[in-house]
Design a protein around this motif. Structure first.
Motif, PDB file in Angstrom:
ATOM      1  N   PHE B 228       0.831  -1.198   0.000  1.00 53.92           N
ATOM      2  CA  PHE B 228       0.000   0.000   0.000  1.00 53.92           C
ATOM      3  C   PHE B 228       0.867   1.250   0.000  1.00 53.92           C
ATOM      4  O   PHE B 228       0.588   2.222  -0.690  1.00 53.92           O
ATOM      5  CB  PHE B 228      -0.924   0.009   1.221  1.00 53.92           C
ATOM      6  N   THR B 230       3.899   1.583  -1.182  1.00 53.63           N
ATOM      7  CA  THR B 230       4.530   1.801  -2.483  1.00 53.63           C
ATOM      8  C   THR B 230       3.515   2.287  -3.497  1.00 53.63           C
ATOM      9  O   THR B 230       3.828   3.130  -4.331  1.00 53.63           O
ATOM     10  CB  THR B 230       5.171   0.494  -2.991  1.00 53.63           C
ATOM     11  N   ILE B 231       2.283   1.758  -3.421  1.00 55.82           N
ATOM     12  CA  ILE B 231       1.260   2.200  -4.378  1.00 55.82           C
ATOM     13  C   ILE B 231       0.978   3.685  -4.206  1.00 55.82           C
ATOM     14  O   ILE B 231       0.853   4.438  -5.159  1.00 55.82           O
ATOM     15  CB  ILE B 231      -0.039   1.390  -4.183  1.00 55.82           C
ATOM     16  N   LEU B 232       0.930   4.109  -2.935  1.00 53.32           N
ATOM     17  CA  LEU B 232       0.596   5.501  -2.675  1.00 53.32           C
ATOM     18  C   LEU B 232       1.747   6.446  -2.981  1.00 53.32           C
ATOM     19  O   LEU B 232       1.537   7.557  -3.446  1.00 53.32           O
ATOM     20  CB  LEU B 232       0.218   5.665  -1.207  1.00 53.32           C
ATOM     21  N   GLU B 233       2.956   6.002  -2.680  1.00 47.38           N
ATOM     22  CA  GLU B 233       4.031   6.988  -2.632  1.00 47.38           C
ATOM     23  C   GLU B 233       5.060   6.910  -3.737  1.00 47.38           C
ATOM     24  O   GLU B 233       5.850   7.816  -3.901  1.00 47.38           O
ATOM     25  CB  GLU B 233       4.751   6.877  -1.272  1.00 47.38           C
ATOM     26  N   ARG B 234       5.052   5.815  -4.475  1.00 46.84           N
ATOM     27  CA  ARG B 234       6.141   5.678  -5.426  1.00 46.84           C
ATOM     28  C   ARG B 234       6.049   6.733  -6.530  1.00 46.84           C
ATOM     29  O   ARG B 234       5.023   6.922  -7.156  1.00 46.84           O
ATOM     30  CB  ARG B 234       6.099   4.298  -6.058  1.00 46.84           C
ATOM     31  N   GLN B 236       7.494   7.255 -10.085  1.00 47.11           N
ATOM     32  CA  GLN B 236       8.060   6.305 -11.029  1.00 47.11           C
ATOM     33  C   GLN B 236       9.343   6.825 -11.650  1.00 47.11           C
ATOM     34  O   GLN B 236       9.448   6.937 -12.862  1.00 47.11           O
ATOM     35  CB  GLN B 236       7.038   6.008 -12.134  1.00 47.11           C
ATOM     36  N   PRO B 396       7.252  -2.584 -11.432  1.00 46.00           N
ATOM     37  CA  PRO B 396       6.437  -2.597 -10.221  1.00 46.00           C
ATOM     38  C   PRO B 396       4.963  -2.815 -10.506  1.00 46.00           C
ATOM     39  O   PRO B 396       4.247  -3.304  -9.634  1.00 46.00           O
ATOM     40  CB  PRO B 396       6.686  -1.219  -9.602  1.00 46.00           C
ATOM     41  N   LEU B 400       3.625  -5.446  -7.645  1.00 46.02           N
ATOM     42  CA  LEU B 400       2.800  -5.094  -6.480  1.00 46.02           C
ATOM     43  C   LEU B 400       1.477  -5.862  -6.435  1.00 46.02           C
ATOM     44  O   LEU B 400       1.138  -6.438  -5.403  1.00 46.02           O
ATOM     45  CB  LEU B 400       2.573  -3.581  -6.447  1.00 46.02           C
ATOM     46  N   TYR B 432       0.011   0.301   7.134  1.00 44.03           N
ATOM     47  CA  TYR B 432       0.486   1.449   6.390  1.00 44.03           C
ATOM     48  C   TYR B 432       0.386   2.734   7.219  1.00 44.03           C
ATOM     49  O   TYR B 432       1.350   3.479   7.358  1.00 44.03           O
ATOM     50  CB  TYR B 432      -0.298   1.612   5.083  1.00 44.03           C
TER      51      TYR B 432
END
Lengths: 154, 508
Positions: B228, B230-234, B236, B396, B400, B432
């Motif tokens: 979660f 990585t989905i929110l904060e990555r 790219q 990713p 993910l 998270y």
């Protein structure tokens, strides 16, 4: 640290502690052959949690309490909530429509949401994963996973 | 010489073909976990715990437990090897214990000596792993003999010491760490009480009678929580990976790093044995120590090979050292060992002094397999490091969702209930948000694992003393543990007040 989260969080944790304290009143206070009953441990811990939460609540009002409000703007909420919803749907539908279908649908959708460029590649990977896991786990290892739904089974 | 005799028996277990395969899979996945930023050893082990449970389902219970443990601990120390790869090539630590490696490792890579840095890191990790294992072999018997003298009061105090140690160093705020510990202990009380058979906090919901499943919570908090995040904060931003180049280190490199590796191994081992202080602290301390002892401290941070050798040895030695309190006393000292302990308990194997007498196959098989695993890692990491460097490029958007799917599969395969899947998602969310706001998760997991045992021992002690709480400080050994526990909490506070910065242990 996020001041607001900590302040409301400490209240929430204090409520959790209070919940355990009040609910442990309904547990018997002694066990056969012992004066120490099953209520003692949760009761004590509940008290401790309340005390610690109050301490955190108090800490958030200290002047030196740092609040580095990092840029929240960069968060990708839309993507996150889509995937969260997809995960919940996946979890709830798993037993109804079976492992293979649910997993393939979930993976295909989330691959695209996450920004996979190729539809075909996403489809192949999601099917390969779900069928692969099902075959290896259920056929080879004799495990249990929800199979295909009844109206589809041959 | 009985320890060596047992070890020989252990090797017989470890050399069984399926255990060799499990060890290999473990270290392979461990290296991958270490290489991939975003999945640390804790989430890696948590994620694989249900998978191994289903893999080993056909074996007799003892063998299944031994094989599963061999695989899972392979992931644990394999991650310590793999973590260095991204630190050196990408300047991004794969896990928290490799943060210091970036300081000199990345500089070395920019000078074209990436291969040398990587191989020195692998050699250092190998030496350290062996040092820690030898110490484990010789300490296991005496320590578990000592632990057999403990009564419930001593055990209670010892577990309290473990919890305090992890909370005292557990994060930026000790209050939050303690809150997490208490929350973990509280969640552990849900379900049927072991001592009296009374149902607590179940409210006639059948799923709650068994208690909250440790596995579900661990996978949710760590694996899903990380996803979660990585989905929110990555963002790219693809970074350029430095070419590895020549792999073998020069004689000069070997000579310069021999002493740092030795010092790092010893220091790391002792830090690893201490509860609460894990691989991250060990790597920090050994870097600082190396800088102090070096003849050219000014070269650190600009590409000194010793700055890679020492911390990488230390973090691996610490992960070996952390197995000692887990196996001999049954007290995990860190988040990852807590999860390993949860895995043991899942197989109905109680870690602790009796492990060595009741289940010698598991204990010694595991130790022997760690020798083999370390050798495999050395072989894997030297020539194959280029292939592992490729793992970083896994897109990713495939990785993910697949981690979510593996988590769901794992939990469902073991629990077969939708309730646990919903709990899994909730724990992922909680993981998270808590982690993001500096509520450390390791103490929570530790509390959850130790909860039932600490409560049992407390109540057994109080039963023998007729409810008299003085039993905990009139017994000398128990009093000693309590004083140490208090010290773990008070000393960091005092140091903070004096304005010193306290190195804290992020999850290790």
């Amino acid at each position: 640290m996020n001041l607001r989260f900590d302040r409301y969080g400490s209240i929430a944790f204090a409520l959790i502690g209070a919940f355990f304290i009040t609910q442990s009143q309904y547990i018997s206070t002694s066990a056969y052959g012992s004066q120490v009953g099953p209520n003692l441990f949760p009761l004590g811990l509940g008290l401790l949690l309340v005390v610690l939460s109050l301490r955190l609540f108090w800490e958030t009002f200290q002047s030196k309490y740092r609040s580095d409000s990092k840029a929240e703007a960069g968060l990708m909420y839309k993507r996150f909530f889509t995937i969260l919803a997809a995960t919940l749907l996946y979890v709830l539908l798993l037993e109804m429509i079976g492992y293979v279908i649910a997993t393939a649908l979930f993976l295909y959708a989330t691959f695209l949401v996450m920004g996979s460029k190729s539809q075909l590649k996403s489809l192949v990977v999601s099917l390969a994963f779900s069928v692969g896991v099902y075959v290896v786990y259920v056929q080879l290892l004799k495990g249990t996973l929800p199979g295909l739904p009844a109206w589809l089974s041959v | 010489m009985s320890a060596l005799h047992y070890l020989a028996d252990g090797f017989l277990i470890a050399f069984q073909w399926q255990n060799l395969i499990y060890a290999f899979i473990g270290v392979l996945i461990g290296t991958a976990v270490g290489v991939l930023p975003g999945i640390g050893p804790m989430s890696g082990v948590a994620l694989l715990m249900p998978v191994t449970a289903s893999l080993t389902a056909g074996l007799p219970p003892e063998m299944a437990a031994a094989s599963a443990l061999i695989l899972l601990s392979g992931v644990y120390y394999g991650a310590m090897y793999g973590g260095s790869t991204t630190s050196i090539l990408l300047n991004t630590p794969g896990e928290s214990s490799s943060v210091v490696t970036t300081l000199d490792g990345y500089q070395l890579a920019r000078q074209g000596r990436a291969g040398a840095a990587l191989s020195i890191a692998a050699i250092g990790s190998f030496v350290a792993g062996i040092v820690a294992l030898i110490a484990l072999v010789f300490l296991a018997d005496p320590l578990s003999d000592m632990a057999l003298q403990f009564g419930p009061a001593e055990y209670f105090s010892l577990m309290l010491l473990g919890l305090c140690a992890v909370s005292g160093l557990g994060g930026k705020s000790m209050t939050k760490a303690l809150m997490m510990t208490v929350l973990g202990l509280l969640l552990a009380t849900i379900g049927i009480d072991n001592v009296s058979g009374v149902a607590r906090f179940t409210y006639d919901i059948p799923d709650l009678y068994q208690g909250l499943e440790f596995l579900t919570i661990a996978v949710g908090l760590f694996a899903l929580g990380e996803v979660f995040k990585t989905i929110l904060e990555r963002d790219q931003s693809a970074q350029e990976i430095i070419k590895v180049g020549r792999i073998l280190p020069s004689k000069q490199d070997l000579k310069e790093s021999a002493a740092p590796i030795a010092r790092g191994s010893l220091l790391g081992f002792f830090i690893g044995v201490l509860p609460g202080a894990g691989a991250t602290l060990a790597s920090f301390f050994s870097y600082i120590l190396e800088k102090k002892w070096s003849k050219h401290p000014e070269r650190f941070g600009k590409g000194e090979i010793a700055g890679v050798a020492a911390p990488e040895s230390a973090n691996n030695a610490a992960s070996g050292g952390a197995m000692i309190p887990l196996l001999t006393l049954g007290i995990p000292g860190s988040g990852t060992t807590a999860i390993l302990m949860g895995a043991l308990l899942m197989y109905n194997v109680q870690p602790g002094p009796l492990l060595f007498s009741d289940h010698p196959q598991i204990a010694w098989g595991l130790i022997a397999s760690m020798f083999i695993g370390n050798l495999m890692l050395l072989v894997l990491n030297m020539p194959l490091v280029k292939i592992f460097a490729k793992i970083i490029e896994t897109p990713p958007h495939f990785l993910l969702p697949m981690i979510i799917a593996i988590s769901v599969f794992g939990v469902y395969a073991v629990q077969i209930s939708t309730f646990d899947l919903i709990l899994l998602v909730l724990c992922g969310l909680a993981g998270y948000f808590l982690n993001k706001n500096d509520f450390p998760l390791a103490p929570l997991v530790l509390g959850l694992v130790l909860g039932p045992m600490i409560e049992n021992n407390m109540r057994r002690a109080l039963t023998t003393s007729n409810g008299d709480f003085t039993i905990f400080y009139t017994k000398p050994l128990s009093a000693l543990f309590l004083v140490c526990a208090l010290a773990w909490l008070v000393v960091p506070l005092v140091m903070k007040r004096r304005g010193k910065t306290v190195v804290i242990n992020e999850e290790a």
